[in-house]
Design an enzyme around this catalytic site. Structure first.
Site, PDB file in Angstrom:
ATOM      1  N   GLY A  13      33.451  60.287  65.479  1.00 31.76           N
ATOM      2  CA  GLY A  13      32.742  60.198  66.764  1.00 31.76           C
ATOM      3  C   GLY A  13      31.832  58.972  66.788  1.00 31.76           C
ATOM      4  O   GLY A  13      31.807  58.213  67.763  1.00 31.76           O
ATOM      5  N   HIS A  14      31.090  58.767  65.688  1.00 31.06           N
ATOM      6  CA  HIS A  14      30.230  57.580  65.609  1.00 31.06           C
ATOM      7  C   HIS A  14      31.074  56.305  65.586  1.00 31.06           C
ATOM      8  O   HIS A  14      30.716  55.284  66.178  1.00 31.06           O
ATOM      9  CB  HIS A  14      29.394  57.593  64.326  1.00 31.06           C
ATOM     10  CG  HIS A  14      28.451  58.746  64.216  1.00 31.06           C
ATOM     11  ND1 HIS A  14      28.608  59.749  63.284  1.00 31.06           N
ATOM     12  CD2 HIS A  14      27.323  59.043  64.906  1.00 31.06           C
ATOM     13  CE1 HIS A  14      27.617  60.612  63.411  1.00 31.06           C
ATOM     14  NE2 HIS A  14      26.832  60.221  64.388  1.00 31.06           N
TER      15      HIS A  14
ATOM     16  N   LYS B   6      29.099  64.150  73.613  1.00 30.92           N
ATOM     17  CA  LYS B   6      28.923  65.432  72.916  1.00 30.92           C
ATOM     18  C   LYS B   6      27.487  65.939  73.083  1.00 30.92           C
ATOM     19  O   LYS B   6      27.255  67.111  73.351  1.00 30.92           O
ATOM     20  CB  LYS B   6      29.297  65.221  71.454  1.00 30.92           C
ATOM     21  CG  LYS B   6      28.589  66.043  70.451  1.00 30.92           C
ATOM     22  CD  LYS B   6      29.272  67.327  70.144  1.00 30.92           C
ATOM     23  CE  LYS B   6      28.619  68.122  69.054  1.00 30.92           C
ATOM     24  NZ  LYS B   6      27.310  67.716  68.652  1.00 30.92           N
ATOM     25  N   ASP B   7      26.511  65.043  72.935  1.00 30.99           N
ATOM     26  CA  ASP B   7      25.106  65.401  73.171  1.00 30.99           C
ATOM     27  C   ASP B   7      24.790  65.029  74.622  1.00 30.99           C
ATOM     28  O   ASP B   7      24.100  64.048  74.899  1.00 30.99           O
ATOM     29  CB  ASP B   7      24.203  64.659  72.195  1.00 30.99           C
ATOM     30  CG  ASP B   7      24.466  65.083  70.758  1.00 30.99           C
ATOM     31  OD1 ASP B   7      24.381  66.284  70.480  1.00 30.99           O
ATOM     32  OD2 ASP B   7      24.786  64.219  69.926  1.00 30.99           O
TER      33      ASP B   7
ATOM     34  N   ALA C 251      25.446  59.973  58.415  1.00 35.61           N
ATOM     35  CA  ALA C 251      26.527  60.943  58.204  1.00 35.61           C
ATOM     36  C   ALA C 251      27.652  60.627  59.189  1.00 35.61           C
ATOM     37  O   ALA C 251      28.154  61.501  59.909  1.00 35.61           O
ATOM     38  CB  ALA C 251      26.033  62.385  58.359  1.00 35.61           C
TER      39      ALA C 251
ATOM     40  N   GLY D 118      27.197  59.259  72.635  1.00 37.65           N
ATOM     41  CA  GLY D 118      28.339  60.152  72.820  1.00 37.65           C
ATOM     42  C   GLY D 118      28.064  61.217  73.868  1.00 37.65           C
ATOM     43  O   GLY D 118      26.931  61.679  74.027  1.00 37.65           O
TER      44      GLY D 118
ATOM     45  N   SER E  38      28.050  65.910  62.755  1.00 40.11           N
ATOM     46  CA  SER E  38      27.653  65.856  61.340  1.00 40.11           C
ATOM     47  C   SER E  38      27.368  67.264  60.838  1.00 40.11           C
ATOM     48  O   SER E  38      27.536  67.566  59.655  1.00 40.11           O
ATOM     49  CB  SER E  38      26.416  64.982  61.174  1.00 40.11           C
ATOM     50  OG  SER E  38      26.669  63.714  61.732  1.00 40.11           O
TER      51      SER E  38
ATOM     52  N   MET F 290      22.042  58.932  63.345  1.00 42.46           N
ATOM     53  CA  MET F 290      21.253  59.482  62.241  1.00 42.46           C
ATOM     54  C   MET F 290      22.100  59.484  60.966  1.00 42.46           C
ATOM     55  O   MET F 290      21.826  60.246  60.033  1.00 42.46           O
ATOM     56  CB  MET F 290      20.769  60.887  62.577  1.00 42.46           C
ATOM     57  CG  MET F 290      19.842  60.895  63.788  1.00 42.46           C
ATOM     58  SD  MET F 290      18.681  62.274  63.806  1.00 42.46           S
ATOM     59  CE  MET F 290      19.797  63.665  63.823  1.00 42.46           C
TER      60      MET F 290
HETATM   61  O1  PAF Z   1      22.358  61.521  68.568  1.00 41.87           O
HETATM   62  C1  PAF Z   1      21.716  61.201  67.553  1.00 41.87           C
HETATM   63  O2  PAF Z   1      22.265  61.014  66.460  1.00 41.87           O
HETATM   64  C2  PAF Z   1      20.208  61.050  67.652  1.00 41.87           C
HETATM   65  O3  PAF Z   1      19.665  62.007  68.491  1.00 41.87           O
HETATM   66  C3  PAF Z   1      19.762  59.636  68.038  1.00 41.87           C
HETATM   67  C4  PAF Z   1      20.227  59.275  69.446  1.00 41.87           C
HETATM   68  C5  PAF Z   1      20.299  58.633  67.043  1.00 41.87           C
HETATM   69  C6  PAF Z   1      18.227  59.551  68.028  1.00 41.87           C
HETATM   70  O4  PAF Z   1      17.718  59.856  66.768  1.00 41.87           O
END
Ligand code: PAF
Length: 301
Positions: A44-45, A157-158, A40, A155, A194, A38
């Site tokens: 981590g990204h 993290k989620d 930002a 990740g 973020s 999403m």
């Molecule tokens: O983890 C995220 O940033 C969001 O939940 C994702 C997987 C991009 C879906 O919008």
């Protein structure tokens, strides 16, 4: 093109452009990896993008703040957005395509489909963010069908989101391998997010206690202490340590996320807690008690 010289990044905004650009790359037989985000973007990204680049020749990062996964009182309007910064970071990390659809491109007028899961989507986040995983599952399904990647990176993290995505891909026979990447942390243990940008200086000092408590409770569970008492003590410690509210601290089966009364299989300890107006989540892996001592480093870091 070698892996050490990433190509410059091409932004595309429509599904048609995405497919056209991927079709050309797919023809040469090299793998395609998708990193859904999403925006930002933080380290981590970038770890996801680098892991994708190590696995596939072509990396596409999607940047879409998905309105369907935010509740009516959540931060959709104020969620941090920095397209130029994100593109520069994604390119430096090795992404080749950036998919930046508008809301109308993803959800054109008349859009009527929702992907809804039971199983790992039940409980934890769903108890506090009703409809959140419908939004995540719907957008992730669309992104996977739009890009048809060989691999997609998420990740740890989620963690609940990761299990939801793994399950939907399995249930819907989507031919993409879901690859989990360990949580990236600040030196003091705070998981990168973020939403950390929302923390005041004082809240930022308190925030690492979430992971510290997860580690402490995990250690005691692995030492054989009873789960209910340790979890209650952990919640109390978070409150005493400055968290305003604890949504949950829960021991769950590592895959199904079903609640566990004791540590008798591979499990995950997951937590969500509030600091002022910021909600932080984090989690840690626990091995079943027999194999504990042979698993250094597998702590969700
Ligand atoms: O983890 C995220 O940033 C969001 O939940 C994702 C997987 C991009 C879906 O919008």
């Amino acid at each position: 093109m070698t892996k050490s010289t990433p190509p410059s990044l091409k932004p595309v905004r429509t599904v048609a452009e995405l497919r056209e650009n991927l079709a050309r790359r797919r023809q040469n037989g090299a793998g395609i990896a998708l990193v859904p985000t999403m925006g930002a973007l933080h380290e981590g990204h970038l770890a996801l993008i680098r892991a994708a680049r190590a696995k596939a020749a072509h990396v596409v990062v999607s940047i879409f703040v998905n309105p369907k996964q935010f509740g009516p009182r959540e931060d959709y309007q104020t969620y941090p957005r920095d397209e130029a910064g994100d593109l520069a970071k994604a390119e430096a990390a090795g992404a080749e395509l950036a998919f930046l659809p508008s809301v109308a491109e993803m959800y054109p007028e008349g859009f009527a489909t929702t992907v809804h899961l039971a199983g790992p989507a039940v409980g934890l986040e769903s108890d506090f963010r009703p409809g959140h995983f419908d939004g995540v599952a719907t957008v992730v399904t669309k992104l996977l069908l739009q890009a048809l990647p060989d691999f997609a990176f998420f990740g740890e993290k989620d963690y609940q989101q990761l299990q939801v995505v793994k399950r939907l891909v399995r249930d819907l026979d989507i031919p993409t391998e879901i690859i989990a990447v360990p949580t990236v942390r600040e030196p003091d243990g705070l998981a990168l997010s973020s939403r950390n940008l929302y923390l005041s200086a004082h809240e930022r000092q308190i925030a690492p206690r979430l992971y510290a408590v997860l580690q402490k409770v995990a250690g005691r569970l692995q030492a054989g202490h009873a789960a209910a008492a340790e979890i209650a003590a952990g919640i109390e410690e978070l409150r005493a340590g400055g968290f305003d509210r604890v949504d949950y601290l829960a021991l769950c089966d590592a895959e199904s996320l079903a609640p566990l009364a004791q540590l008798d299989r591979e499990a995950r300890l997951l937590a969500a807690a509030w600091l002022g107006r910021t909600r932080l989540i984090d989690n840690i892996l626990l091995a079943p008690r027999e194999g504990l001592h042979n698993l250094p480093g597998r702590t969700g870091m």
